[in-house]
Each structure stands twice: as structure tokens, then as C-alpha cells.
Design an enzyme around this catalytic site. Structure first.
Site, PDB file in Angstrom:
ATOM      1  N   ARG A   1       0.876  -1.180   0.000  1.00  0.00           N
ATOM      2  CA  ARG A   1       0.000   0.000   0.000  1.00  0.00           C
ATOM      3  C   ARG A   1       0.905   1.219   0.000  1.00  0.00           C
ATOM      4  O   ARG A   1       1.700   1.407   0.930  1.00  0.00           O
ATOM      5  CB  ARG A   1      -0.930   0.011   1.222  1.00  0.00           C
ATOM      6  CG  ARG A   1      -1.660   1.323   1.386  1.00  0.00           C
ATOM      7  CD  ARG A   1      -2.782   1.293   2.379  1.00  0.00           C
ATOM      8  NE  ARG A   1      -3.939   0.596   1.833  1.00  0.00           N
ATOM      9  CZ  ARG A   1      -5.173   0.678   2.337  1.00  0.00           C
ATOM     10  NH1 ARG A   1      -5.413   1.431   3.383  1.00  0.00           N
ATOM     11  NH2 ARG A   1      -6.172   0.016   1.784  1.00  0.00           N
TER      12      ARG A   1
ATOM     13  N   HIS B   1      -7.300   0.845  -6.604  1.00  0.00           N
ATOM     14  CA  HIS B   1      -7.553   0.005  -5.416  1.00  0.00           C
ATOM     15  C   HIS B   1      -8.266  -1.276  -5.898  1.00  0.00           C
ATOM     16  O   HIS B   1      -9.438  -1.507  -5.582  1.00  0.00           O
ATOM     17  CB  HIS B   1      -8.407   0.771  -4.395  1.00  0.00           C
ATOM     18  CG  HIS B   1      -8.439   0.176  -3.023  1.00  0.00           C
ATOM     19  ND1 HIS B   1      -7.669  -0.920  -2.658  1.00  0.00           N
ATOM     20  CD2 HIS B   1      -9.150   0.516  -1.900  1.00  0.00           C
ATOM     21  CE1 HIS B   1      -7.907  -1.210  -1.381  1.00  0.00           C
ATOM     22  NE2 HIS B   1      -8.805  -0.368  -0.914  1.00  0.00           N
TER      23      HIS B   1
ATOM     24  N   GLN C   1     -10.261  -3.829  -3.533  1.00  0.00           N
ATOM     25  CA  GLN C   1     -11.590  -3.409  -3.093  1.00  0.00           C
ATOM     26  C   GLN C   1     -12.645  -3.752  -4.149  1.00  0.00           C
ATOM     27  O   GLN C   1     -13.764  -4.137  -3.827  1.00  0.00           O
ATOM     28  CB  GLN C   1     -11.594  -1.896  -2.817  1.00  0.00           C
ATOM     29  CG  GLN C   1     -12.919  -1.394  -2.287  1.00  0.00           C
ATOM     30  CD  GLN C   1     -13.239  -1.917  -0.903  1.00  0.00           C
ATOM     31  OE1 GLN C   1     -12.418  -1.810   0.008  1.00  0.00           O
ATOM     32  NE2 GLN C   1     -14.437  -2.480  -0.718  1.00  0.00           N
TER      33      GLN C   1
ATOM     34  N   CYS D   1     -16.182   1.949   0.116  1.00  0.00           N
ATOM     35  CA  CYS D   1     -15.073   1.075   0.509  1.00  0.00           C
ATOM     36  C   CYS D   1     -14.736   1.186   1.994  1.00  0.00           C
ATOM     37  O   CYS D   1     -14.131   0.284   2.565  1.00  0.00           O
ATOM     38  CB  CYS D   1     -13.841   1.352  -0.352  1.00  0.00           C
ATOM     39  SG  CYS D   1     -13.154   3.008  -0.112  1.00  0.00           S
TER      40      CYS D   1
ATOM     41  N   ARG E   1     -13.843  -8.581   1.587  1.00  0.00           N
ATOM     42  CA  ARG E   1     -12.406  -8.388   1.355  1.00  0.00           C
ATOM     43  C   ARG E   1     -11.648  -9.668   1.708  1.00  0.00           C
ATOM     44  O   ARG E   1     -10.702 -10.064   1.017  1.00  0.00           O
ATOM     45  CB  ARG E   1     -11.871  -7.212   2.204  1.00  0.00           C
ATOM     46  CG  ARG E   1     -12.417  -5.837   1.835  1.00  0.00           C
ATOM     47  CD  ARG E   1     -11.920  -5.361   0.484  1.00  0.00           C
ATOM     48  NE  ARG E   1     -10.474  -5.286   0.406  1.00  0.00           N
ATOM     49  CZ  ARG E   1      -9.732  -4.255   0.831  1.00  0.00           C
ATOM     50  NH1 ARG E   1     -10.319  -3.192   1.340  1.00  0.00           N
ATOM     51  NH2 ARG E   1      -8.405  -4.280   0.717  1.00  0.00           N
TER      52      ARG E   1
HETATM   53  N1  NVA Z   1      -9.737   6.827  -1.635  1.00  0.00           N
HETATM   54  C1  NVA Z   1      -9.412   6.380  -0.299  1.00  0.00           C
HETATM   55  C2  NVA Z   1      -9.639   4.924  -0.157  1.00  0.00           C
HETATM   56  C3  NVA Z   1      -9.318   4.359   1.207  1.00  0.00           C
HETATM   57  C4  NVA Z   1      -9.550   2.887   1.316  1.00  0.00           C
HETATM   58  C5  NVA Z   1      -7.958   6.719  -0.004  1.00  0.00           C
HETATM   59  O1  NVA Z   1      -7.105   6.537  -0.891  1.00  0.00           O
HETATM   60  O2  NVA Z   1      -7.664   7.197   1.091  1.00  0.00           O
HETATM   61  N1   CP Z   2     -11.301  -0.038   2.171  1.00  0.00           N
HETATM   62  C1   CP Z   2     -10.053  -0.160   2.657  1.00  0.00           C
HETATM   63  O1   CP Z   2      -9.112  -0.441   1.915  1.00  0.00           O
HETATM   64  O2   CP Z   2      -9.950   0.024   3.993  1.00  0.00           O
HETATM   65  P1   CP Z   2      -8.593   0.192   4.834  1.00  0.00           P
HETATM   66  O3   CP Z   2      -8.004   1.533   4.466  1.00  0.00           O
HETATM   67  O4   CP Z   2      -9.056   0.137   6.260  1.00  0.00           O
HETATM   68  O5   CP Z   2      -7.663  -0.932   4.482  1.00  0.00           O
END
Ligand code: NVA
Ligand code: CP
Length: 304
Positions: free
Chosen positions: A104, A131, A134, A259, A287
Site C-alpha cells: 500500500r 484500489h 476493493q 469502501c 475483502r
Molecule cells: N480513496 C481512499 C480509499 C481508502 C480505502 C484513499 O485513498 O484514502
Molecule cells: N477499504 C479499505 O481499503 O480500507 P482500509 O483503508 O481500512 O484498508
């Protein structure tokens, strides 16, 4: 055989993605009746998190435990990554020790660079651009509740962000139409839109985009790394909030997804996210099952 990575949905074929969803449904059933099989003893997943996470970390770690393997959490603060060790070196080292890596991070290019130097599969656990994990959960959730999403109409409201980009990919891979309503300055990148040409309609009018939608999706207005823009974004996105009144324009049996984490009172009202159309808890739970299916696939491919 070339190593398979999962950096975006486009790394897999439509048939492979559909197969993953079906397999995730089987694995979910096994979880429910406690008949899970520890099919991957001794296999190890390294998880590199440069951003916060709850769902992604817990679902990958649980998935590896249930497969009989193990997951290792790494962050820049407590690994040499934070002290400037090049990503390429880390990729070469982890390739000697573990079976798969989930990352990530911020720039999507970092994932691509890591993957170029890795001899084990690399999974995108979220980048600024995509992502894809997701989307696997979202597609399983729709499939379980409403059946095949092919030919359906999906509405994305708000920021043209990483989640929106993965929905654009999904429109092509899962064959649905995606109506995106975003303020002009926050639309998805043209090159990403062009890859799914013919499947996407972009507007700045949320009412037009949601009309007749089978699935309504939104996400935070400021993603991780954009926190300092939040007050400006709150003004720009105000009319894109998913309210009961807006949702009434969607199809009668429309579902709502997010998400998570969500900000009630910003991109969605509490009434909607905690209401009868919302399937966000099933979506979050899936997930685990979709990622287990993904890990099985990548670990088997690696054996082959
Ligand atoms: N768009 C959000 C998704 C988090 C799961 C982010 O990148 O923070
Ligand atoms: N939706 C998602 O990816 O959640 P987290 O940021 O908690 O991993």
C-alpha cells in the site's frame, strides 16, 4: 513462466476475475460452515504499508492465517524502507524469503518498480491510482445480492480518485456502464477513462448520473495524502453527497457501497450508509474471501 502481479484489474482477464469471484463465494461458504482447508502451510505474505489501513491489513493477515500460512506487517518506520533502502533492493531481498508481497503506497509507479524487480507476485493494496482488491470485494457483493452485474448501470459520485479509477477498469472487465458525476477539476485521468471508452459517461450533474442506477458508490472527498485539501474539497463536493433524496432517483432496488472508512455527513449521510440500501458491511467482509481467492490464484501460478 512469467510472474503474475495484481497491480490493477487489467492484469487479469475478465474470465480470471469472474473465476476469482466464484471462488470467493465458495471460500466464504467454507468459512461459514467452518470447513476451511489450510491449503498453503508455510507460505508467507509480506505486507508493506506506507499508509494506514484497517480492512486491508486485517483481511490479508486473516486470509494467510486461514490458508495455513503467515503474514508479516512492514511499515517504513520499522523497516529499512524508511531509511532510504531502494525499493528495487527490497524487492530482490523479499523475493528470496517470502512467497508474495502486498504493498500500500502513494505513487503507483513505486508498485510497478517493485514488481519489475520482484520474482514473486506483487499485489496492490491501494495506490494513489488504483484500489483493485476493493473492487473484487465490491463485485462479489453485487454478485451475491443481485446476480451478474453485466449490463447493469453503476453510478460513481464524488472524487475521480483511486477507487473511481478501479471502477472504470471494472466497467470494462465486468461489462457494466459507469456514470461518473464529479466536479470538473476532480475527474478521472483521460488515459484511464479512454481504456474503458464506450462504458463510461462523465458529467458534473449528480442527479443525471444516479438516474436509474442499480448500484451507487462513493468514497471520501479527501483521500490519504490529501488531508490538507479537505476544507476546499468539502466546498467543491457539497452537492455530490449521497442523500436519501438523491438515492430515490436510482433504481428501486439499487444498492449503496462505500469502501470505508466513511465520513458520515460528508460524502454520504448517516441515513443512507446505515439504511436499507447499504451493503457496506457485507462489502467489507468480502475483502477476506476475495483476497483469499486472489492469494490462492497467485500462489498456485507461482508453483506452476
Ligand atoms: N480513496 C481512499 C480509499 C481508502 C480505502 C484513499 O485513498 O484514502
Ligand atoms: N477499504 C479499505 O481499503 O480500507 P482500509 O483503508 O481500512 O484498508
Amino acid at each position: 513462466m512469467a510472474i503474475r502481479h495484481f497491480l490493477s484489474l487489467s492484469d487479469f482477464s475478465s474470465a480470471e476475475l469472474r473465476q476469482l469471484i466464484l471462488r470467493a463465494c465458495e471460500l466464504k461458504q467454507q468459512c461459514r460452515n467452518r470447513s476451511m482447508q489450510q491449503t498453503h502451510p508455510g507460505r508467507v505474505l509480506a505486507m508493506i504499508f506506507e499508509k494506514s489501513s484497517t480492512r486491508t491489513r486485517v483481511s490479508f493477515e486473516t486470509a494467510m492465517a486461514q490458508l495455513g500460512g503467515h503474514a508479516i506487517f512492514l511499515s517504513p518506520q520499522d523497516s529499512q524502507l524508511g531509511r532510504g533502502e531502494p525499493l528495487a533492493d527490497m524487492a530482490r531481498v523479499l523475493s528470496q524469503m517470502v512467497d508474495c508481497v502486498m504493498i500500500r503506497t502513494y505513487e503507483h509507479g513505486k508498485l510497478e518498480e517493485f514488481a519489475r524487480h520482484s520474482t514473486i507476485p506483487v499485489i496492490n493494496g491501494l495506490s494513489d491510482t488504483y484500489h483493485p482488491c476493493q473492487l473484487l470485494a465490491d463485485m462479489q457483493t453485487y454478485y451475491e445480492i443481485r446476480g451478474d452485474i453485466s449490463g447493469r448501470q453503476v453510478c460513481w459520485l464524488g472524487d475521480g480518485n483511486n477507487m473511481c479509477n478501479s471502477y472504470i477498469n471494472a466497467a470494462r472487465m465486468f461489462d457494466f456502464t459507469l456514470h461518473i458525476a464529479s466536479p470538473a477539476d476532480y475527474r478521472p485521468r483521460a488515459d484511464i477513462l479512454n481504456q474503458s471508452a464506450g462504458k463510461i459517461v462523465v458529467t458534473d450533474d449528480p442527479r443525471a448520473a444516479i438516474q436509474g442506477a442499480d448500484l451507487v458508490v462513493t468514497d471520501v472527498w479527501a483521500s490519504m495524502g490529501q488531508e490538507q485539501e479537505l476544507s476546499m474539497r468539502k466546498q467543491k463536493f457539497r452537492t455530490y453527497q449521497v442523500t436519501q433524496e438523491l438515492l430515490a432517483l436510482a433504481a428501486d432496488n439499487a444498492l449503496f457501497m462505500h469502501c470505508l472508512p466513511a465520513h458520515r455527513g460528508e460524502e454520504v449521510t448517516a441515513e443512507v450508509i446505515d439504511g436499507p440500501r447499504s451493503v457496506v458491511w457485507e462489502e467489507a467482509g468480502n475483502r477476506l474471501h476475495t483476497q483469499k481467492a486472489l492469494l490462492e490464484f497467485l500462489l498456485c501460478e507461482q508453483n506452476g
